[in-house]
Design an enzyme around this catalytic site. Structure first.
Site, PDB file in Angstrom:
ATOM      1  N   LYS A   1       0.871  -6.923  12.713  1.00 59.42           N
ATOM      2  CA  LYS A   1      -0.224  -6.281  12.441  1.00 59.42           C
ATOM      3  C   LYS A   1      -1.454  -6.564  13.034  1.00 59.42           C
ATOM      4  O   LYS A   1      -1.943  -7.801  12.885  1.00 59.42           O
ATOM      5  CB  LYS A   1      -0.500  -6.320  10.847  1.00 59.42           C
ATOM      6  CG  LYS A   1      -1.527  -5.235  10.373  1.00 59.42           C
ATOM      7  CD  LYS A   1      -1.702  -5.569   8.774  1.00 59.42           C
ATOM      8  CE  LYS A   1      -2.673  -4.466   8.187  1.00 59.42           C
ATOM      9  NZ  LYS A   1      -2.995  -4.510   6.830  1.00 59.42           N
TER      10      LYS A   1
ATOM     11  N   TYR B   1      -8.396   0.954  -3.219  1.00 61.64           N
ATOM     12  CA  TYR B   1      -7.225   1.208  -3.885  1.00 61.64           C
ATOM     13  C   TYR B   1      -6.627   0.226  -4.411  1.00 61.64           C
ATOM     14  O   TYR B   1      -6.925  -1.250  -4.057  1.00 61.64           O
ATOM     15  CB  TYR B   1      -6.144   2.167  -3.039  1.00 61.64           C
ATOM     16  CG  TYR B   1      -5.688   1.180  -2.029  1.00 61.64           C
ATOM     17  CD1 TYR B   1      -6.388   1.212  -0.830  1.00 61.64           C
ATOM     18  CD2 TYR B   1      -4.631   0.731  -2.148  1.00 61.64           C
ATOM     19  CE1 TYR B   1      -5.947   0.645   0.552  1.00 61.64           C
ATOM     20  CE2 TYR B   1      -4.068  -0.105  -1.060  1.00 61.64           C
ATOM     21  CZ  TYR B   1      -4.835  -0.245   0.169  1.00 61.64           C
ATOM     22  OH  TYR B   1      -4.313  -0.909   1.420  1.00 61.64           O
TER      23      TYR B   1
ATOM     24  N   THR C   1       1.848  -4.177   4.364  1.00 59.76           N
ATOM     25  CA  THR C   1       1.759  -4.563   5.730  1.00 59.76           C
ATOM     26  C   THR C   1       1.298  -5.869   6.208  1.00 59.76           C
ATOM     27  O   THR C   1       1.727  -6.136   7.169  1.00 59.76           O
ATOM     28  CB  THR C   1       0.766  -3.449   6.222  1.00 59.76           C
ATOM     29  OG1 THR C   1      -0.272  -3.268   5.780  1.00 59.76           O
ATOM     30  CG2 THR C   1       1.489  -1.875   6.438  1.00 59.76           C
ATOM     31  N   ASP C   2       0.651  -6.480   5.242  1.00 59.89           N
ATOM     32  CA  ASP C   2      -0.262  -7.705   5.635  1.00 59.89           C
ATOM     33  C   ASP C   2       0.737  -8.702   6.145  1.00 59.89           C
ATOM     34  O   ASP C   2       0.642  -9.484   6.893  1.00 59.89           O
ATOM     35  CB  ASP C   2      -1.021  -8.334   4.475  1.00 59.89           C
ATOM     36  CG  ASP C   2      -2.207  -7.444   4.196  1.00 59.89           C
ATOM     37  OD1 ASP C   2      -2.433  -6.441   4.708  1.00 59.89           O
ATOM     38  OD2 ASP C   2      -3.029  -8.073   3.076  1.00 59.89           O
TER      39      ASP C   2
ATOM     40  N   GLU D   1      -0.662 -26.953  29.485  1.00 57.39           N
ATOM     41  CA  GLU D   1      -2.117 -27.683  29.228  1.00 57.39           C
ATOM     42  C   GLU D   1      -2.099 -28.820  28.485  1.00 57.39           C
ATOM     43  O   GLU D   1      -2.915 -29.711  28.471  1.00 57.39           O
ATOM     44  CB  GLU D   1      -2.999 -26.613  28.818  1.00 57.39           C
ATOM     45  CG  GLU D   1      -3.666 -25.676  29.624  1.00 57.39           C
ATOM     46  CD  GLU D   1      -4.910 -25.235  29.073  1.00 57.39           C
ATOM     47  OE1 GLU D   1      -5.845 -25.703  29.040  1.00 57.39           O
ATOM     48  OE2 GLU D   1      -4.927 -23.976  28.500  1.00 57.39           O
TER      49      GLU D   1
ATOM     50  N   THR E   1       0.777  -1.163   0.100  1.00 56.62           N
ATOM     51  CA  THR E   1      -0.054  -0.053  -0.069  1.00 56.62           C
ATOM     52  C   THR E   1       0.698   1.402   0.109  1.00 56.62           C
ATOM     53  O   THR E   1       0.255   2.301  -0.420  1.00 56.62           O
ATOM     54  CB  THR E   1      -0.981  -0.159   1.169  1.00 56.62           C
ATOM     55  OG1 THR E   1      -1.834  -1.120   1.083  1.00 56.62           O
ATOM     56  CG2 THR E   1      -1.653   1.093   1.467  1.00 56.62           C
TER      57      THR E   1
HETATM   58  N1  LIG Z   1      -1.526  -1.729   3.866  1.00 55.89           N
HETATM   59  C1  LIG Z   1      -1.041  -2.822   2.930  1.00 55.89           C
HETATM   60  O1  LIG Z   1      -0.009  -2.735   2.695  1.00 55.89           O
HETATM   61  C2  LIG Z   1      -2.011  -4.078   2.835  1.00 55.89           C
HETATM   62  C3  LIG Z   1      -1.608  -4.517   1.385  1.00 55.89           C
HETATM   63  N2  LIG Z   1      -2.531  -5.681   1.264  1.00 55.89           N
HETATM   64  C4  LIG Z   1      -0.298  -5.403   1.377  1.00 55.89           C
HETATM   65  O2  LIG Z   1       0.123  -6.224   2.352  1.00 55.89           O
HETATM   66  O3  LIG Z   1       0.361  -5.278   0.450  1.00 55.89           O
END
Ligand SMILES: NC(=O)C[C@H](N)C(=O)O
Length: 330
Positions: A167, A28, A94-95, A287, A14
């Site tokens: 995340k 997007y 970010t994923d 456990e 992103t």
């Molecule tokens: N915020 C992001 O970057 C999400 C995107 N789906 C990615 O991981 O490339």
């Protein structure tokens, strides 16, 4: 005195995304903008470092493969050996950012700062976060006091450990959390440190990207009420380890124990992790009787991070006790 030389390796996400209008913060396309345009969009980078960019991939990070982890890791390993490189920034979706950051933390032998960074909003959006995150990443990668602290992540003004961070939120810019807290803050291009990681990483790691050719196949199965053994049976034949993303303390339903024992008998490692999101902490023989079953626990690593460590560790050992030692130490 001379400015630090920082290489920005762009992989997509992103932070390189573009939406139709400035109001599109969530709708997007990721991985659109090339690295030179990202750099040109933040002229202030030149104030904190001499930067140059390399486009390694242009993908959304949910599509990252083991082969791409290897390609990225080997490129970074080659760059950090060069005298004209003082630090590395990786722009990333970010994923799966936390997986790549932890992977690099395990396998790149260098004290030079390596900072992984992303964005929650595309650069075309109102209040886009990518430009400041990138500026912070370059500033941290350029700074001498960032050396030797393992792979770092800068998001939302915080400096996080690439090992710990996850995340945790998917709609806010305050998306990245660590159960053990941030390491520091970046404010106006300067890092302020409060703590440093003590787990083994980078120069102190027994794993070396230059000596790894292929990561071990590891899959994750999710625990929940009324779960069946279908996923385990399907994975069974093709994997070296299964990460059990267990409920609570990484617990295992009693009707799942037999399939796990069957797989263990065939040489598949069973690694118990926790699906809880605020910070799992799985202990041996609490456990579940791990000694009796010959299982491994992931300790505080979440399932996706446990997959990374297992995929790396199983290139070196197939012994469950060794694997457990590695899970305690990294
Ligand atoms: N915020 C992001 O970057 C999400 C995107 N789906 C990615 O991981 O490339």
């Amino acid at each position: 005195d001379a400015k630090s030389k920082v290489v920005i390796l762009a992989t997509g996400g992103t932070i390189a995304g573009a939406g139709a209008t400035a109001a599109n913060s969530a709708t997007y396309q990721a991985a659109k903008v090339p690295v030179d345009k990202l750099i040109a969009g933040v002229p202030e980078l030149a104030d904190v470092a001499d930067v140059r960019g390399e486009q390694v991939f242009q993908i959304a990070s949910e599509s990252f493969t083991n082969e791409q982890l290897m390609t990225l890791g080997k490129r970074i390993s080659a760059l950090v050996k060069q005298d004209d490189v003082d630090g590395i920034v990786v722009t990333h979706g970010t994923d799966t950012l936390e997986e790549t950051a932890f992977f690099l933390n395990l396998v790149v032998h260098s004290a030079k700062p390596i900072v992984v960074v992303g964005a929650m909003r595309p650069g075309t959006a109102l209040s886009a976060d990518g430009m400041l995150n990138l500026y912070d990443a370059v500033a941290v990668a350029a700074a001498k006091d960032s050396r030797g602290k393992g792979v770092l992540v800068t998001m939302n003004d915080e400096i996080q450990s690439g090992r710990d961070v996850t995340k945790a939120i998917n709609i806010r810019t305050e998306a990245f959390k660590s159960p053990w807290g941030a390491l520091g803050m970046v404010v106006e291009g300067k890092g302020y440190w409060f703590r440093a990681p003590v787990k083994r990483h980078t120069t102190n790691s027994e794993f070396d990207i230059d000596k790894i050719e292929k990561l071990a196949p590891v899959e994750i199965a999710y625990g929940y009420g009324n779960m069946s053994d279908m996923a385990y049976r399907a994975f069974g034949k093709d994997v070296k380890a299964i990460i059990h993303a267990g409920t609570g303390n990484g617990s295992v339903a009693k009707h799942i124990v037999p399939v796990l024992q069957e797989l263990r008998g065939k040489g598949v490692q069973v690694i118990r992790s926790a699906r809880v999101t605020g910070g799992g902490f799985v202990l041996r023989n609490a456990e579940q009787p791990d000694d009796k079953y010959d299982w491994v626990v992931s300790h505080d690593l979440n399932p996706q991070k446990a997959r990374i460590l297992a995929a790396v560790a199983l290139t070196r050992t197939q012994d469950s006790k060794e694997l457990q030692r590695i899970f305690w130490e990294y």
